[in-house]
Each structure stands twice: as structure tokens, then as C-alpha cells.
Design an enzyme around this catalytic site. Sequence first.
Site, PDB file in Angstrom:
ATOM      1  CB  SER A 160      -0.988  -0.152   1.195  1.00 16.20           C
ATOM      2  OG  SER A 160      -1.908   0.873   1.145  1.00 16.20           O
ATOM      3  NE  ARG A 230      -8.543   1.783  10.874  1.00 17.82           N
ATOM      4  CZ  ARG A 230      -7.390   1.110  10.419  1.00 17.82           C
ATOM      5  NH1 ARG A 230      -6.967   1.982   9.472  1.00 17.82           N
ATOM      6  NH2 ARG A 230      -7.018   0.233  10.815  1.00 17.82           N
ATOM      7  CG  ASP A 326      -6.151  -3.945  -3.385  1.00 17.72           C
ATOM      8  OD1 ASP A 326      -7.041  -2.981  -3.310  1.00 17.72           O
ATOM      9  OD2 ASP A 326      -4.773  -3.901  -3.052  1.00 17.72           O
ATOM     10  CG  HIS A 359      -5.631  -2.435   0.214  1.00 14.83           C
ATOM     11  ND1 HIS A 359      -4.529  -2.311  -0.826  1.00 14.83           N
ATOM     12  CD2 HIS A 359      -5.036  -1.568   1.129  1.00 14.83           C
ATOM     13  CE1 HIS A 359      -3.412  -1.483  -0.509  1.00 14.83           C
ATOM     14  NE2 HIS A 359      -3.507  -1.180   0.653  1.00 14.83           N
TER      15      HIS A 359
END
Lengths: 394, 208
Positions: A160, A230, A326, A359
Site C-alpha cells: 500500500s 477510519r 483489491d 486490499h
Amino acid sequence: MTVQEPPGAASDHTPGGHTVELGRDRPIRLDCGVELTSVTVAYQTYGRLNADRSNAILMCHALTGDHYVADPHPITGKPGWWSEVVGPGLVFDTDRFFIICSNVLGGCMGTTGPKDVNPATGKPWGQTFPVITIGDMVQVQARLLDHLGIGQLFCVVGGSMGGMQVLDWCASYPERVFAAIPIATAARHSAQNIAFHEVGRQAIIADPDWMGGNYLDHGIRPHRGLAVARMAAHITYLSETALHRKFGRNLQDRDVVSYGFGADFQVESYLRHQGSTFVDRFDANSYLYITRAMDYFDLAAEHGGQLANAFRGTRTRFCVVSFSSDWLFPTQESRAVVHALNAVAANVSFVEIQTDKGHDAFLLDEPEFHATLTGFLEGAAEHRGLGRREGGAS
Amino acid sequence: MMVVANGNLRVDLRLIADMVEPGGRVLDVGCGDGTLLAWLGKHKNVDGRGIELSMAGVSAAVAQGLSVIQGDADTDLKDYPTGAFDTVILSQTLQATYAPRTVLANMLRIGRRAIVSFPNFGHWRVRLGLALGGRMPVTDTLAYEWYDTPNIHFCTIRDFLVLCRELGITVERGIALDRDGRVLPFAGDGRRANLLAAQGLFELSRSV
């Protein structure tokens, strides 16, 4: 030959990690033009640096990660983010490799970031902290390696945002990277990803407790905004299939819906939990700065619009990995990197791992992924003259 | 495909390996688990790269330390720079590509030489099966029913030679193989090989 052990580098692992202050002798010039003369870097190491300093692996952490790769997190107590693969006899074998991971510039787990005190004012940086880039993070890591006396890394690896750092390393310091493993990443942040980040940032900024970024001066923190940021981000780390498998439409501690806005569904409860635990370990301003750094990342733009130019003449061995489900950093992003590497006839391997975990798969138990990493490291280690793995398992 | 094993390399792969010059840069398109690349690396000191469609194949190849990308001949050859390789290999895959003409042209753009093998649709069993049986042939080298075959662009040895001529590709060497992987004589315009060979193997070069 005897080798002077650099401070901290070859010492045995200490769970709390290490810190070093950089920039005093030579200021760190950021992409935005600001120069920092005192940057504290918190880092952790595992394993031992060998005599010719050729077995070092730098791990680059993701947006909300830190340097607690394989140690219990000091705040949450949870296992380190990559404890699945880092340790004696594991994929990144600490009996063989010297592993380094530092908290990124702008972070909030010990490396200088907006929650720290600006030496010039005696108050927390807050929004006066300079806007940083992925390149700035990498520059600080390079300074850390200088400090540790490590010229060339055997490998740089990360997923990432960590993968963005890996790519930046390969473009900025090609001679210092023998092998590179960019995972579930991209050479530029997509419009969709910038959009998601903006949602998160606006959630933080809209929280009255953010106080224009000066919340620390008032002894409060924008918990609600950061938690929502978040929650939104966490959805992007999973896949529809994984969410459905985990939660479906199951209700939380009830048999019928409540006809209200409590957490009726398990998935809501889960996200609320993710949001509320995150605020205990992360600083809201850090979140703003680090997401911004990712948004600004565009390796091709830095090299005349041609991604291949970023890698021209590279001698690094690459292993690019993506995950089929992902949708945050889809396989096509990895393919773009692979095509650019092919265009300069680089030494590159690429695999798309079939998984429904989205992901986050790079942090999870994915045997095929781990077998690929092991094999790649094995081949690279042989070419680097680090010998074969004991026991021959691969 | 049934081919008699010779040493630890399939006969057709062994013949390909023999055509590869030592010490060069080689791209194996459709490299499977990397058996040929590994052999070439070990015995001919080549700097090998591979392209493979399946995750299992790529994973197995990378796990033995080879440099292989997941991709295919149709989409992934165009990015390589001209002259990046000494030899580009395409074994038993040409007939499964969408655009064999483009693939072939790309192979000889990025490689100085190419080595191509493919099942020969001109083999007498194929001809006989279609002529007398009236059904799509299923043979050792073409072991699929029409509805599940990955092979979408069949050609005969003569078809292939015609395409090479059209693309200005020089055929340096041709080898015809029978059902058991035995080498048959290949001469003249290849009419005889076209009838008797179950597969053809060709070493090609760019005409200057």
C-alpha cells in the site's frame, strides 16, 4: 575483517525499538522547500546485520502502520502488523536477514510529526507542520540507513503506502536497492483514492474538537472525526465478498431491527469498533498529513510524464504483487508498474494473487503470496551472495 | 501433450534449449512453471525472463528464483523495448493467442531471434479426422473438444511459413516432430512435414 558496529544496527532486538535524531549536521530538505534540522526517527530492528552489511531489509509501513512489525503494539497490545511473516524461520527470516522498519516522517508513533513540539515555538506543530511527501519519507529512511552504516539494502518491501515508498526508493536511490517488493500499490494515487482520503480528512476537519488543528493546545482530540475517517477507509481495505462472508446482513445482539440508528447490523458494530479503537493509537493531524502525502504521489509526473523514466537503467530485481479482489489498489495499477519496468528491460516478477480478502490481503495469511515472497527472496539472496536458506525449504 | 522425456526436460523443450545460444538474454512467453528457463539458466548461463498466464505457474517459477510476470503474449509483449532479448521463445502457445500475427511480429521486434513451436493442423490424422469423421479432430497434440479448447487460431506448418514470409521473417531452421516427439526430415517447402508432423518447431530471425 572486523567491522565497527553502527549504533543500534547490530544490537539484539529490543521490543520498544530505537530512536535517533537526524538532520542536526545536515538539514533535511523537504519537497515543499522547508528544511528540518531535527527529525527524530523511531525504528525497530530484527535479526543481525552481517559482517559485510549486505543482508538488510527495509520494511515500509502503510498509512496507519508503524515500526512495530513483529512486536506487540505498545498501545493496543495486538501482534505486530507483519508478525505473520517476520521472525526466525519465517518468510522474512530474522535468522538470516537484518530487518529495519521506521515510523514514517509525519507519523505519530515516535518519528517527528504534527503532534510533536516544534522546537522553534515550544508548541505542538499541528497545522504548522510542513506538508510532506512519500519522497520525504524515503529521504528520512535513507538518512537512517546512513546513520546505521548501511549502503545498499538487500531488499525494500512494503504494501500500500509502503509500496509507494518502495517504488520511490527504486527511483530515488536505485544503487541502494538490490531487490524490491512493491505490494498492492501504485505509482500514483488514483482519483478515487484521493476522493476517499478527502472524505476522511473532511470528517476530521468537520469535528469541532479539531479546533483548526490546534486540539492538542486545548487538551482534546477530534475522536469522532478521526473515527469516521477510519470507518470509511476501513471499508476500502476489504472486499464486498469478504464483508459479506464475515457479516452478511446479520444483526448485532438482537433478533429484529430496532427501527432506529443504533448499530443494528454486525457490520456497523464492527466498523464502529474499528473507528473507536483507532483513535486511541493515531493522531488526527498525522492522518491528514500522511493521506496528503499519498495523494501527492505520482512517480511518472516526477519523471517527465513517463513512468518508465523513473526506472531507466535500474539493476534492481523487482517482485510486484497484487491481489485480485483489491479495488483500492487494483491489479491494473501493478500492471502499469510492470509495463514500465518491462519498457526498461528491468528484472521483474509479477503475480496477481487470487484472493477475496481485498486490499488487506497483504497483511493476512495468504499461503500463495508467502510462497512467492519466499521464492523471490531465495533467488535474490543467491544472486546477492547471501547463500541458500538452511534446510532448503522454499 | 505427450512427448517422450529426455533427461529432465521434455523432448520439445530440449530441442528448443539446443537452439538457444549460451549466455544470452532469453524471454520465454508462456513459460509455465519455468522448467525451461531454469534449465537454460543452469546449463546455458542465460539471463532468463518469463511470461505466464496462470498464478500457479508464475508462483512456482518465482519460487525457484526465476523472473516471471503474470501476463500473456497478446497484451504484454508490446511494452518491451526493441532488441531487449537475444531470443524470444513461444512454445505451444501461438495457436492460443488472439492475434498471432502481432505476437509473432512483436517477438521478432523485441528479440533478435525467436523460437516458435505449435501443433500442426496439417497433420494427416487431423486431415483424416475432419475429412472422414466429419468432426473436429481431437489428437495427442490437440487434446481438446471444440467447445473447451484454448486453441483459437490453428495453423498448419505451411500456413505458418506463409505468415513468416509476409512478415519478412527469415526461417533459420525448421524441425518437424511426430506424435512421439521424434524428429522428422524437414526439407524444401515443408509439404511433407506438413503432412507427417504433429508439431513444428522453428528458429526465426529478423530479416534486415
